[in-house]
Design a protein around this motif. Structure first.
Motif, short mmCIF file in Angstrom:
data_model
loop_
_atom_site.label_atom_id
_atom_site.label_comp_id
_atom_site.label_asym_id
_atom_site.label_seq_id
_atom_site.Cartn_x
_atom_site.Cartn_y
_atom_site.Cartn_z
N ALA A 189 0.83 -1.21 0.00
CA ALA A 189 0.00 0.00 0.00
C ALA A 189 0.87 1.25 0.00
O ALA A 189 0.56 2.23 -0.68
N GLY A 190 1.97 1.21 0.75
CA GLY A 190 2.85 2.36 0.80
C GLY A 190 3.50 2.64 -0.54
O GLY A 190 3.63 3.80 -0.95
N ILE A 191 3.91 1.59 -1.24
CA ILE A 191 4.54 1.77 -2.55
C ILE A 191 3.55 2.35 -3.55
O ILE A 191 3.88 3.24 -4.34
N ARG A 192 2.31 1.86 -3.52
CA ARG A 192 1.29 2.38 -4.44
C ARG A 192 1.06 3.88 -4.21
O ARG A 192 0.98 4.67 -5.16
N LYS A 193 0.96 4.29 -2.95
CA LYS A 193 0.73 5.70 -2.65
C LYS A 193 1.94 6.55 -3.05
O LYS A 193 1.80 7.65 -3.56
N LEU A 194 3.13 6.00 -2.79
CA LEU A 194 4.36 6.74 -3.13
C LEU A 194 4.45 7.00 -4.62
O LEU A 194 4.75 8.11 -5.06
N ARG A 195 4.18 5.98 -5.42
CA ARG A 195 4.27 6.13 -6.88
C ARG A 195 3.15 6.99 -7.42
O ARG A 195 3.31 7.65 -8.45
N ALA A 196 2.00 7.00 -6.75
CA ALA A 196 0.90 7.84 -7.20
C ALA A 196 1.23 9.32 -6.98
O ALA A 196 0.88 10.17 -7.79
N ARG A 197 1.94 9.62 -5.91
CA ARG A 197 2.30 11.01 -5.60
C ARG A 197 3.56 11.45 -6.32
O ARG A 197 3.74 12.64 -6.56
N HIS A 198 4.47 10.53 -6.60
CA HIS A 198 5.76 10.87 -7.22
C HIS A 198 5.99 9.96 -8.43
O HIS A 198 6.65 8.92 -8.33
N ALA A 199 5.42 10.34 -9.55
CA ALA A 199 5.53 9.54 -10.77
C ALA A 199 6.99 9.39 -11.18
O ALA A 199 7.76 10.35 -11.17
N GLY A 200 7.39 8.16 -11.53
CA GLY A 200 8.73 7.91 -12.01
C GLY A 200 9.75 7.65 -10.92
O GLY A 200 10.92 7.41 -11.23
N ILE A 201 9.35 7.71 -9.66
CA ILE A 201 10.31 7.49 -8.58
C ILE A 201 10.80 6.05 -8.60
O ILE A 201 10.05 5.12 -8.89
N GLU A 202 12.09 5.87 -8.33
CA GLU A 202 12.67 4.53 -8.30
C GLU A 202 12.65 4.02 -6.86
O GLU A 202 13.11 4.69 -5.94
N VAL A 203 12.09 2.82 -6.69
CA VAL A 203 11.97 2.22 -5.36
C VAL A 203 12.90 1.01 -5.28
O VAL A 203 12.77 0.07 -6.06
N ALA A 204 13.85 1.06 -4.34
CA ALA A 204 14.76 -0.07 -4.11
C ALA A 204 14.36 -0.73 -2.80
O ALA A 204 14.22 -0.06 -1.77
N LEU A 205 14.16 -2.05 -2.82
CA LEU A 205 13.70 -2.78 -1.65
C LEU A 205 14.79 -3.68 -1.09
O LEU A 205 15.59 -4.24 -1.84
N ARG A 206 14.81 -3.82 0.23
CA ARG A 206 15.80 -4.68 0.90
C ARG A 206 15.08 -5.45 2.01
O ARG A 206 14.60 -4.87 2.97
N HIS A 207 14.99 -6.78 1.87
CA HIS A 207 14.37 -7.63 2.88
C HIS A 207 15.44 -8.01 3.90
O HIS A 207 16.45 -8.63 3.55
N ALA A 208 15.23 -7.65 5.17
CA ALA A 208 16.23 -7.92 6.19
C ALA A 208 15.58 -7.89 7.56
O ALA A 208 14.45 -7.40 7.72
N THR A 209 16.28 -8.41 8.55
CA THR A 209 15.77 -8.36 9.91
C THR A 209 15.76 -6.92 10.40
O THR A 209 16.40 -6.03 9.82
#
Length: 243
Positions: A109-129
């Motif tokens: 949900a956060g990624i969807r809202k982020l991209r809706a407000r900032h078109a073209g933004i690059e999102v890098a994800l890191r799965h970690a403890t």
């Protein structure tokens, strides 16, 4: 003021020693090119070329000025490249997350809202403890960390996004599924542990001790999905968020 265009003409003629070939390289007509070279010579107050019929050669002054001209053009080209790189640079945000952030829908949900407000933004994800994420956050490698828990400090601002209870996962055909879960029963059970960093591990053991038992860890895994699979296989029980 000398235009860069005139310097490009000068360098092209110097490198080819031929006005016609230089004009072809520059995609201009030969006569205007000759006039531009004379204009440059007039502005500088020195002859740059010796002309002998169709042949053209650098004068002593021209030989000394061609290298500085190349340097100026190189810096100008670098300036343009840098400007274009800045313009083309995409905004980027690095987000760390624990598995629960996916299971609860907080991260999607956060990624969807982020991209809706900032078109073209690059999102890098890191799965970690949680512990690993907090270290990366302090080192500047993450912009946001979605963790199980954290204490706000001067260097970190923490916002609680979600609260959820923990549940005990047991196999459907296990005797534990029909047995009252007393401290003695839980202390005797084989447990599937989930690696959650030192902070999470300490909190979990503290909660078990407060409930009157200490868990006997049969095996440890890296995520809740693996723990559920082992519970289903009858390898033990596991505590995990309700999601």
């Amino acid at each position: 003021m000398i235009e860069l265009r005139l310097l490009r003409y000068f360098v092209a003629v110097a490198e080819t020693e031929h006005v016609g070939r230089a004009a072809e390289r520059l995609h201009v007509s030969q006569s205007p090119l000759s006039r531009q070279i004379r204009q440059l010579e007039a502005m500088l107050g020195v002859p740059l070329f010796e002309r002998d019929g169709r042949r053209i050669r650098l004068t002593h002054a021209g030989k000394n000025l061609v290298t500085p001209a190349r340097d100026l053009l190189g810096r100008a080209d670098a300036f343009v490249r840098d400007a274009r790189a800045i313009t083309a640079h995409r905004a980027r945000v690095a987000i760390g997350f624990v598995g629960t952030a996916l299971a609860t829908g907080v991260l999607p949900a956060g990624i969807r809202k982020l991209r809706a407000r900032h078109a073209g933004i690059e999102v890098a994800l890191r799965h970690a403890t949680s512990d690993v994420q907090l270290a990366l956050l302090r080192d500047g490698e993450l912009d946001v960390a979605l963790v199980s828990s954290v204490t706000a400090t001067r260097e970190l601002r923490a916002t609680r996004l979600l609260e959820q209870p923990y549940r005990l996962a047991v196999a459907r055909d296990s005797a534990l599924a029909k047995t009252p879960l007393t401290a003695r029963v839980l202390g005797a059970a084989a447990w599937i542990g989930i690696r959650a960093g030192e902070r999470g591990r300490a909190r979990w053991f503290s909660a078990c001790a407060a409930a009157g038992f200490m868990p006997s860890i049969a095996v440890e895994v890296d995520n809740y999905a693996s723990a559920l699979a082992l519970v289903d296989a009858g390898m033990g029980v596991a505590a995990m968020p309700a999601s």
